[in-house]
Design an enzyme around this catalytic site. Structure first.
Site, short mmCIF file in Angstrom:
data_model
loop_
_atom_site.label_atom_id
_atom_site.label_comp_id
_atom_site.label_asym_id
_atom_site.label_seq_id
_atom_site.Cartn_x
_atom_site.Cartn_y
_atom_site.Cartn_z
N LYS A 118 0.82 -1.21 0.00
CA LYS A 118 0.00 0.00 0.00
C LYS A 118 0.86 1.26 0.00
O LYS A 118 0.45 2.27 -0.56
CB LYS A 118 -0.96 0.01 1.20
CG LYS A 118 -2.14 -0.95 1.04
CD LYS A 118 -3.27 -0.67 2.01
CE LYS A 118 -4.48 -1.58 1.70
NZ LYS A 118 -5.59 -1.39 2.62
N LYS A 199 -5.00 -9.39 -5.86
CA LYS A 199 -6.24 -9.75 -5.17
C LYS A 199 -7.30 -8.69 -5.43
O LYS A 199 -6.99 -7.52 -5.63
CB LYS A 199 -6.00 -9.92 -3.67
CG LYS A 199 -6.04 -8.65 -2.87
CD LYS A 199 -6.26 -8.93 -1.40
CE LYS A 199 -6.51 -7.64 -0.65
NZ LYS A 199 -7.90 -7.19 -0.67
N LYS A 202 -11.14 -3.48 -2.39
CA LYS A 202 -12.10 -2.38 -2.37
C LYS A 202 -11.48 -1.10 -2.84
O LYS A 202 -12.11 -0.29 -3.50
CB LYS A 202 -12.54 -2.13 -0.92
CG LYS A 202 -13.66 -2.98 -0.47
CD LYS A 202 -14.21 -2.39 0.81
CE LYS A 202 -13.95 -3.32 1.97
NZ LYS A 202 -12.85 -2.91 2.82
P1 ATP Z 1 -8.75 -2.43 1.02
O1 ATP Z 1 -8.35 -2.51 -0.43
O2 ATP Z 1 -9.26 -1.08 1.42
O3 ATP Z 1 -7.70 -2.97 1.96
P2 ATP Z 1 -10.07 -4.98 1.04
O4 ATP Z 1 -10.85 -5.33 -0.17
O5 ATP Z 1 -8.72 -5.59 1.19
O6 ATP Z 1 -10.03 -3.39 1.15
P3 ATP Z 1 -10.61 -5.19 3.86
O7 ATP Z 1 -11.64 -4.34 4.51
O8 ATP Z 1 -9.17 -4.80 4.01
O9 ATP Z 1 -10.96 -5.34 2.31
O10 ATP Z 1 -10.77 -6.68 4.38
C1 ATP Z 1 -12.01 -7.21 4.84
C2 ATP Z 1 -11.94 -8.73 4.86
O11 ATP Z 1 -12.03 -9.24 3.52
C3 ATP Z 1 -10.63 -9.28 5.43
O12 ATP Z 1 -10.93 -10.41 6.20
C4 ATP Z 1 -9.85 -9.67 4.21
O13 ATP Z 1 -8.93 -10.71 4.48
C5 ATP Z 1 -10.96 -10.15 3.27
N1 ATP Z 1 -10.57 -9.99 1.86
C6 ATP Z 1 -10.20 -8.83 1.26
N2 ATP Z 1 -9.94 -9.05 -0.03
C7 ATP Z 1 -10.13 -10.38 -0.26
C8 ATP Z 1 -10.01 -11.21 -1.42
N3 ATP Z 1 -9.66 -10.70 -2.59
N4 ATP Z 1 -10.31 -12.53 -1.29
C9 ATP Z 1 -10.69 -13.05 -0.10
N5 ATP Z 1 -10.80 -12.32 1.04
C10 ATP Z 1 -10.54 -10.99 0.97
MG MG Z 2 -7.45 -4.94 2.79
#
Ligand code: ATP
Ligand code: MG
Length: 341
Positions: A118, A199, A202
């Site tokens: 990040k 991956k 969001k």
């Molecule tokens: P950001 O990009 O802002 O970090 P994010 O998509 O990674 O957002 P988080 O809020 O950081 O989402 O994570 C929420 C939950 O979703 C965590 O348990 C994380 O491990 C899970 N998660 C996030 N992305 C994935 C993915 N691509 N596949 C499976 N689990 C995921």
């Molecule tokens: Mg995340």
């Protein structure tokens, strides 16, 4: 909610209001939370203090918190069974984070791969992005959580939480439960539709990347149709980087149907290439997300009800986190004034 019997395990997990929820969040995390709330003492936090480790538009953040609460409820989180609350509504998290940062070696944080990933995307890196895993440790440890159900990308942070808990216990006496990450075997890492090498996230900008839980049918279908695959025709699970796109589509299909891998592959024996696979995945995703989307719209229409759910959740969370914080302070030699007891 009735008091939990002592044998009940406690689970804690968090999710950032950093953008709209996607299928990776659902399959990696939320599905597990929904299952676990049935027989666990369950806490789910909307971690807004984590979201501000990268720039957020202040005007949008409060709205995003509400939207996230609505999607979580729509996806099956039951506010009677789960204490659903906003992290910044419980001050013990920020305070606990400071206390724990004083027992966390800097080198542990500099090693975190998410920090490295990040920070390269930021023009200027704020201290909070580095120390975010300490805040996450406070989140988890303040509730004496035994289990932390997360996606694969969060495993390293939960391991850091374990290290912090063990170090604190060693320095100041048994205080924290040392938690375990709970990561499902398949699908803990759903990849981007546009780039199966990264991956699904969001905070990743751009259409074509994520399948949002609230996307309209046409958008879901278009995104899946355009998903990056390879030039072959073989519909099979594979660890080969070249086949990551097809593997990702199959994984989504597998998790949404609940079938095993062999059954999934056998079902595509007569497929005429990736087009058929994409159509089948799109049909399934649309079918599974439709009820979530309509429930989400219903919840959003009543912001007062959402606020009430979150207010009640914060009260229940404080009742656990504040006495724990006081215990931590006392262990460290910080006197807790009577009015904060
Ligand atoms: P950001 O990009 O802002 O970090 P994010 O998509 O990674 O957002 P988080 O809020 O950081 O989402 O994570 C929420 C939950 O979703 C965590 O348990 C994380 O491990 C899970 N998660 C996030 N992305 C994935 C993915 N691509 N596949 C499976 N689990 C995921
Ligand atoms: Mg995340």
């Amino acid at each position: 909610m009735s008091a939990s019997p002592p044998s009940r395990k406690t689970v804690f997990s968090g999710i950032q209001p950093s953008g709209s929820l996607h299928l990776g969040n659902y399959l990696g995390a939320i599905q597990q939370w929904v299952r676990m709330q049935e027989d666990r003492n369950s806490f789910i936090s909307i971690v807004d203090l984590h979201a501000i480790t990268v720039t957020q538009d202040p005007k949008m953040l409060a709205e995003r918190v509400r939207h996230l609460a609505a999607v979580l409820l729509a996806a099956g989180i039951d506010s009677e069974k789960t204490t659903l609350f906003v992290q910044s509504h419980v001050r013990a998290h920020a305070e606990g984070s400071w206390l724990l940062s004083c027992v966390t070696p800097l080198g542990w944080l500099e090693r975190m791969t998410q920090y490295k990933d990040k920070s390269v995307k930021q023009q200027s890196v704020m201290t909070g992005l580095l120390t975010y895993p300490v805040l996450q440790a406070a989140d988890i440890l303040l509730y004496d959580a035994h289990e932390v159900p997360v996606g694969q990308d969060q495993k390293q942070h939960v391991e850091l939480t374990r290290d912090v808990a063990q170090r604190f216990n060693h320095l100041y006496g048994e205080t924290f439960v040392v938690p375990e990450p709970v990561i499902r075997k398949d699908g803990a890492r759903i990849m981007g539709m546009d780039d199966p090498g990264t991956k699904m996230s969001k905070s990743e900008a751009g259409s074509g990347h994520a399948l949002l839980l609230t996307d309209e049918e046409a958008v879901l279908r278009r995104t899946i149709k355009r998903a990056t695959t390879d030039s072959g025709r073989d519909i099979a699970f594979s660890d080969d980087a070249e086949k990551a796109g097809v593997n990702n589509l199959l994984t989504i299909y597998q998790l949404l149907t609940g079938k095993d891998r062999d059954q999934v592959v056998a079902g595509f024996a007569d497929a005429r290439g990736y087009g058929d696979l994409k159509t089948a995945v799109a049909d399934l995703v649309v079918e599974k997300l439709a009820p979530i989307r309509s429930e989400y719209t219903r919840y959003l229409a009543d912001p007062a009800e959402l606020d009430q759910v979150l207010q009640k959740g914060a009260g229940r969370a404080r009742a656990v986190a504040e006495p724990k914080l006081n215990q931590v302070k006392e262990r460290m030699g910080l006197a807790v004034p009577a009015e904060l007891r």
